[in-house]
Design an enzyme around this catalytic site. Structure first.
Site, PDB file in Angstrom:
ATOM      1  N   LYS A 165      42.429  45.429  45.151  1.00  0.00           N
ATOM      2  CA  LYS A 165      41.691  45.702  43.925  1.00  0.00           C
ATOM      3  C   LYS A 165      41.116  47.109  44.013  1.00  0.00           C
ATOM      4  O   LYS A 165      40.181  47.361  44.784  1.00  0.00           O
ATOM      5  CB  LYS A 165      40.590  44.644  43.745  1.00  0.00           C
ATOM      6  N   LYS A 265      51.111  35.553  33.640  1.00  0.00           N
ATOM      7  CA  LYS A 265      49.994  34.629  33.820  1.00  0.00           C
ATOM      8  C   LYS A 265      50.149  33.530  32.774  1.00  0.00           C
ATOM      9  O   LYS A 265      50.253  33.817  31.580  1.00  0.00           O
ATOM     10  CB  LYS A 265      48.657  35.361  33.623  1.00  0.00           C
TER      11      LYS A 265
HETATM   12 MG    MG Z   1      46.933  42.402  38.071  1.00  0.00          MG
END
Ligand code: MG
Length: 368
Positions: A165, A265
């Protein structure tokens, strides 16, 4: 078969690591997840789950999921849950947009279809490939040495693919990528996921600053056009995630050569039915995929496992086992990671049995 009752449950999912942090200072400590239970006149019940990554990641939030499900439920009573395309058209006619609201309902209906047919959902989604499939581990944003240590720890648990991240200031992000890359071993795969956190000038500096590192760049900027401009300035393999939410953007991205990998997703597409459609299109177009969801517990992890396990391995870049990130188990029978890999259940349906004592009282119920 007819739907006779739709109920929703709210459950909190704390994290083993205490918090999950990504670009822009965003973080979550306890996930707010919603489980949907759909009962039928055939005596079968199916379950689905929707868990946004907080209210500030995608246009989705937990209370909105529950409000939307309550809005939709009366329109779905008496519908046949095993007719998935029809059911999705019914949902789209009753509620414009809001794909994440529909995801848990669609997932629960796949669970029912699998139970009715006597097949695991992965067999109905095209058929299982091999005995298991590859996972990645998301590395929460922190100091460069912390992130390198985290990668080493998760590698010791068997993961070989890592998603860092990043998406904060340029110098620190370059240091994060370099610190992690120095700790890598042959065969490790690393993605630097900025989660839309860089402006184009910042993304341009980061990709130039790590040009010599073997790394994938994921969703550097907020818009498609900004990402495309960075894509055209870098030779790193390129992943798009947040902006990939349906067939039109997949076709546009493919035509523009905008990405090498996309992140499918399930809730971003509106459920397994539409995520499967996107998955099959990507296979035809030659686009590799990460298959996952925004977040979730055991039921989302089971649904991911069925979609990922029925994806040709050459096209499955990675998938996620969210249930290993959280401290609460909401269902028995959910897949459990083994050495950085996961396998879909061989039980009919999703193969999960919700732990009603954990889910508690329904927050909402609509019935005949
Ligand atoms: Mg991502």
């Amino acid at each position: 078969m007819k739907i006779t009752r739709i109920a929703a449950y709210r459950v909190e999912l704390p994290l083993h690591e205490g918090s999950y942090r990504w670009s822009g200072g965003k973080s979550v400590e306890v996930f707010d997840s919603t489980v949907v239970r759909i009962e039928t006149d055939a005596g079968l019940a199916g379950h689905g789950e929707i868990c946004p990554l907080g209210p500030f990641y995608l246009p989705a939030y937990a209370a909105g999921a529950r409000t939307g499900i309550a809005e939709l439920a009366p329109h779905l009573l008496d519908e046949d849950p095993t007719k998935l395309a029809r059911l999705n058209r019914r949902m789209d006619a009753a509620l414009q947009g809001h794909p994440y609201v529909k995801s848990a309902i669609d997932m629960a209906c796949w669970d029912i279809l699998g139970q009715a047919a006597g097949f695991p959902v992965c067999e109905l989604l095209g058929g299982r490939y091999g005995s298991d499939f590859v996972l990645y581990r998301a590395i929460s944003q922190g100091e460069p040495d912390e992130m390198a240590k985290s990668v080493a720890g998760y590698r010791a648990e068997g993961y070989r693919r890592f998603q860092l991240k990043v998406g904060s200031d340029v110098e620190t992000d370059i240091a994060r990528i370099r610190a992690v890359s120095e700790a890598l071993e042959p065969g490790d795969v690393v993605v630097a996921d900025a989660n839309t956190g860089w402006l184009p000038h910042e993304a341009a500096r980061v990709v130039r600053g790590v040009r010599d590192v073997d790394i994938y760049i994921e969703q550097p900027c907020a818009t498609y056009e900004e990402c495309l401009s960075i894509r055209r300035r870098t030779d790193h393999p390129f992943v798009l995630d947040e902006i990939i939410d349906g067939i039109p953007i997949l076709l546009r991205g493919h035509a523009d050569g905008a990405m090498d990998v996309v992140n499918i997703k399930i809730s971003k597409f509106g459920g397994l039915t539409k995520a499967r459609q996107a998955r099959d299109l990507c296979v035809e177009l030659g686009i590799a995929m990460t298959i996952e969801d925004s977040w979730g517990g055991d039921i989302v992890t089971a649904a991911i496992a069925h979609l990922a396990h029925s994806t040709p391995p050459q096209f499955l870049f990675t998938a996620t086992d969210f249930n290993s990130y959280v401290t609460v188990s909401i269902a028995d029978g959910a897949p459990q990671r083994a050495g950085g890999r996961l396998s879909a259940s061989s039980e009919p349906g999703l193969g999960v049995r919700p732990r009603m004592e954990v889910l508690g009282e329904a927050v909402f119920s609509s019935e005949r």
